[in-house]
Design a protein around this motif. Structure first.
Motif, short mmCIF file in Angstrom:
data_model
loop_
_atom_site.label_atom_id
_atom_site.label_comp_id
_atom_site.label_asym_id
_atom_site.label_seq_id
_atom_site.Cartn_x
_atom_site.Cartn_y
_atom_site.Cartn_z
N GLU B 68 -62.31 70.08 81.03
CA GLU B 68 -61.63 69.75 80.84
C GLU B 68 -61.21 68.12 81.21
O GLU B 68 -61.51 67.83 82.42
CB GLU B 68 -61.28 70.94 81.88
CG GLU B 68 -59.50 71.43 82.02
CD GLU B 68 -58.93 72.10 82.76
OE1 GLU B 68 -58.62 73.90 81.96
OE2 GLU B 68 -58.98 72.17 83.90
N ILE B 69 -60.01 67.91 80.71
CA ILE B 69 -59.30 66.74 81.46
C ILE B 69 -57.37 67.05 81.60
O ILE B 69 -57.13 67.76 81.21
CB ILE B 69 -59.26 65.61 80.22
CG1 ILE B 69 -60.82 65.77 79.79
CG2 ILE B 69 -58.52 64.57 80.57
CD1 ILE B 69 -60.66 64.09 78.68
N ARG B 70 -57.60 66.59 82.64
CA ARG B 70 -56.14 66.75 83.06
C ARG B 70 -55.56 65.94 83.74
O ARG B 70 -56.22 64.42 84.15
CB ARG B 70 -55.78 68.30 84.80
CG ARG B 70 -57.08 69.27 84.87
CD ARG B 70 -56.85 69.90 85.76
NE ARG B 70 -55.53 70.76 85.35
CZ ARG B 70 -54.81 71.96 84.82
NH1 ARG B 70 -56.01 71.99 84.09
NH2 ARG B 70 -54.36 71.72 85.02
N VAL B 71 -54.31 65.54 83.71
CA VAL B 71 -53.82 64.09 84.37
C VAL B 71 -52.72 64.20 85.09
O VAL B 71 -52.03 65.42 85.15
CB VAL B 71 -52.73 63.67 82.69
CG1 VAL B 71 -51.54 63.07 82.82
CG2 VAL B 71 -54.16 63.49 81.57
N VAL B 78 -56.16 60.57 86.11
CA VAL B 78 -57.39 61.32 85.69
C VAL B 78 -57.74 62.35 86.33
O VAL B 78 -58.47 61.44 87.33
CB VAL B 78 -57.87 60.56 84.79
CG1 VAL B 78 -58.54 61.95 83.34
CG2 VAL B 78 -56.79 60.15 84.10
N LEU B 79 -57.84 64.01 85.44
CA LEU B 79 -58.79 64.71 86.68
C LEU B 79 -59.76 64.90 85.93
O LEU B 79 -59.25 65.54 84.92
CB LEU B 79 -58.49 65.03 88.25
CG LEU B 79 -58.77 66.59 88.00
CD1 LEU B 79 -59.99 66.33 89.42
CD2 LEU B 79 -58.22 67.73 88.88
#
Lengths: 125, 125
Positions: B68-71, B78-79
Motif C-alpha cells: 500500500e502507498i499512502r501520501v 510517502v508512506l
C-alpha cells in the motif's frame, strides 16, 4: 547522537502512535527542536514554512507525549513513539497525516477524521 | 500527486512493515524512484550518497514488496506499507534501521539482528 550535517541542520522525524503503531506524521527537527523534545518529553519540530521551532499541538492542544525515541542506523532520522493527545495528529483533523492511499493513480481518502479544522482553529488552515 | 519542489526533487519515504506496523526505514525518492515504485510494486529510492536510483534489496535480495502507498496531507511525504523480503530492512542486518532507542542520553541497541553484513555482502558495510 544525531547527524545534522547531511541536510542543513535538519533531520527527518517520524511520529508513530506508540499503542497502535499507526504512522501519524513526518516533520523535521533542528538541534534545538531535538533538545527540547529530549528535555520536555513533548515533541518539538522545526517548521520550514514558518522558519521557527514548532511545539506540535501548541495551538490545537494536540501535543505528542513521547514514549520512546529511536534513532536509525545512520543517525540521520528519528522515530518518536508517541501518545497523541486528542487523537488527531493532522491539522486537517485526521488521525494521521497519511489519510490518503494511492489507488490506480488517484488519492483515495480512507483515514479517520476526528475534528473539523474550521471549528478548531477558527478558520480553514 | 507529490510535491517534489520543496526539497530539490526529493520527498522522504517511510517504509513500514504492512503486517506488524514496525517502521523499517526512511529514505528519499526522486520522481524517477517514485515512478519505478508505482510501476513495479517494488520500493525504489534515491541514494543521496551514491547519487543514483536505488532499488532497495538489489544487492542483498531483501526487496520491499509494496502492499500500500499512502501520501501525507501536504503531498510531500510517502508512506510505503511493505512486505520486507528476508525480514531485515537494514544493511547492518537488523530488521529495522531503528534498532536503537535513546535512554538517558545514550543509544541502546534493542533491535533484532537477522543477518551478519560481513557474510551477506562479503565485507563490512
Amino acid at each position: 547522537m544525531l547527524d545534522f550535517q547531511k541536510m542543513n541542520d535538519l533531520v527527518p522525524a517520524i511520529a508513530q502512535d506508540a499503542e497502535t503503531g499507526e504512522v501519524l506524521m513526518m516533520a523535521f527537527m533542528n538541534p534545538e527542536a531535538w533538545r527540547r523534545t529530549l528535555d520536555t518529553g513533548i515533541a518539538h519540530y522545526w517548521s520550514r514554512s514558518r522558519n521557527q521551532i514548532w511545539k506540535k499541538g501548541e495551538t490545537s492542544g494536540n501535543v505528542q507525549q513521547v514514549q520512546e525515541i529511536r534513532v536509525d542506523c545512520d543517525g540521520d532520522c528519528v522515530l518518536l513513539r508517541v501518545r497523541q493527545v486528542g487523537g488527531a495528529a493532522c491539522h486537517t483533523g485526521y488521525r494521521s497525516c497519511f489519510y490518503r492511499r494511492v489507488e490506480a493513480g488517484a488519492l483515495i481518502v480512507d483515514g479517520e477524521k476526528l475534528f473539523d479544522p474550521a471549528e478548531k482553529y477558527g478558520a480553514s488552515p
